[in-house]
Design an enzyme around this catalytic site. Structure first.
Site, PDB file in Angstrom:
ATOM      1  N   LEU A 193      -2.621   8.576   2.184  1.00 54.08           N
ATOM      2  CA  LEU A 193      -2.195   7.191   2.894  1.00 54.08           C
ATOM      3  C   LEU A 193      -0.908   6.330   1.876  1.00 54.08           C
ATOM      4  CD1 LEU A 193      -5.349   6.037   4.421  1.00 54.08           C
ATOM      5  CD2 LEU A 193      -3.647   7.010   5.517  1.00 54.08           C
ATOM      6  N   GLU A 223      -7.236  -5.518   5.627  1.00 54.14           N
ATOM      7  CA  GLU A 223      -6.291  -4.493   5.816  1.00 54.14           C
ATOM      8  C   GLU A 223      -6.568  -3.013   5.629  1.00 54.14           C
ATOM      9  OE1 GLU A 223      -6.014  -7.409   3.639  1.00 54.14           O
ATOM     10  OE2 GLU A 223      -5.022  -8.528   5.382  1.00 54.14           O
ATOM     11  N   LEU A 224      -6.723  -2.290   6.672  1.00 52.83           N
ATOM     12  CA  LEU A 224      -7.339  -0.862   6.557  1.00 52.83           C
ATOM     13  C   LEU A 224      -6.579  -0.219   5.468  1.00 52.83           C
ATOM     14  CD1 LEU A 224      -9.146   0.824   8.114  1.00 52.83           C
ATOM     15  CD2 LEU A 224      -7.105   1.638   9.518  1.00 52.83           C
ATOM     16  N   ASP A 225      -7.523   0.251   4.827  1.00 50.58           N
ATOM     17  CA  ASP A 225      -7.038   1.060   3.741  1.00 50.58           C
ATOM     18  C   ASP A 225      -6.116   0.501   2.616  1.00 50.58           C
ATOM     19  OD1 ASP A 225      -9.019   3.237   4.383  1.00 50.58           O
ATOM     20  OD2 ASP A 225      -7.527   4.032   5.626  1.00 50.58           O
ATOM     21  N   GLU A 226      -6.082  -0.889   2.469  1.00 48.80           N
ATOM     22  CA  GLU A 226      -5.111  -1.495   1.780  1.00 48.80           C
ATOM     23  C   GLU A 226      -5.771  -2.260   0.470  1.00 48.80           C
ATOM     24  OE1 GLU A 226      -2.053  -0.971   1.454  1.00 48.80           O
ATOM     25  OE2 GLU A 226      -1.562   0.160   3.346  1.00 48.80           O
TER      26      GLU A 226
END
Length: 281
Positions: A193, A223-226
């Site tokens: 990602l 914040e998805l995967d952040e």
């Protein structure tokens, strides 16, 4: 021997190390480990100090340290090295990270108490039973996600959970869960990602002929995967690796990186600052 741990952050300024060391000395303590870092761009000072003391009372230590913290504008956590945080592990159909964490916990590698395994699948009940951990099957109905999230929060509260570990839990946690456990939800995913977004990342990587694959553990945020990264690792691959090889190597990385991140949190070695973490050795 149990020790006290101070986790400190504040604007960098003269006298910080002297003040902290003086506090420990004034209480008859002995520093056994100290590590510090200055973020040059932001001018923020970070420190982890572990020390022996005759009276190991975190509330009392926090009260006694308050004048020092106030003088320098410090944010401070006071912890004990022998704390055993209560952990819930969430998993979906893939069991490699869950199995690894349970095995490490049983062997004494993780200083915690795993008090719940929670899954949207019924697959892992026997595994949890083998390790003597209560298993909660909370299926997700796309039409009633709020109800499942309420059940999840109720389960976490009933088990007095302090840390949530997403061991390849393939459901997105809503704001209610994340707000209830700020910087206390650890997630693991492949390092592709955002280069390989979405499903079947290893298939995408194989088609692109990548030369490295990896895994990243981070604190989950809205914040998805952040979220702030705690640990990462990579391994080389080549054109000879089929998709199954990439998946196998990726799973190996995921187990190691997730365990490393969980251990850093449990040992009070991680400090979140903005969208970054300071992870002490």
């Amino acid at each position: 021997m149990a020790t006290a741990v101070l986790l400190i952050s504040c604007q960098d300024q003269p006298g910080l190390v002297h003040a902290v060391a003086g506090f420990v000395l004034a209480r008859g303590g002995n520093i056994v480990h100290a590590e510090q870092h200055i973020d040059v761009e932001s001018g923020v000072f970070f420190q982890r100090v572990e020390f022996e003391t005759d009276v190991l009372d975190t509330a009392g230590l926090a009260d006694a340290f308050a004048p020092v913290a106030g003088r320098f504008g410090m944010s401070v956590q006071v912890r004990r090295s022998d704390e055993r945080q209560r952990v819930a592990v969430l998993a979906s159909s893939q069991a490699h990270c869950l199995t690894d964490l349970l095995a490490r916990w049983r062997s004494g590698e993780l200083p915690a108490d795993i008090v719940a395994v929670i899954s949207n699948q019924a697959d892992h009940a026997a595994l949890a039973e083998f390790y003597g951990v209560p298993y909660y099957h909370l299926p997700v109905d796309p039409q009633h996600r709020a109800a499942q999230e309420s059940a999840l929060l109720d389960t976490l509260a009933a088990r007095d959970v302090e840390l949530v570990v997403l061991a390849r839990y393939m459901q997105i946690l809503g704001p209610r869960v994340l707000d209830a456990y700020p910087a206390r939800v650890i997630n693991i995913h492949h390092s592709f990602l955002p280069a390989f977004v979405g499903a079947r990342p290893y298939h995408q990587a194989q088609r692109r002929g990548v030369k490295l694959i990896g895994a990243t553990a981070h604190y989950a945020t809205a914040e998805l995967d952040e979220g702030p990264i705690i640990a990462q690792e990579v391994t080389p691959v080549s054109h000879r690796d089929a998709i199954a090889d990439l998946v196998r190597k990726g799973r190996d990385l995921e187990t190691v990186v997730l365990a490393r991140a969980v251990r850093a949190h449990l040992e009070h070695r991680s400090l979140v600052y903005g969208n970054k973490t300071i992870v002490f050795g």
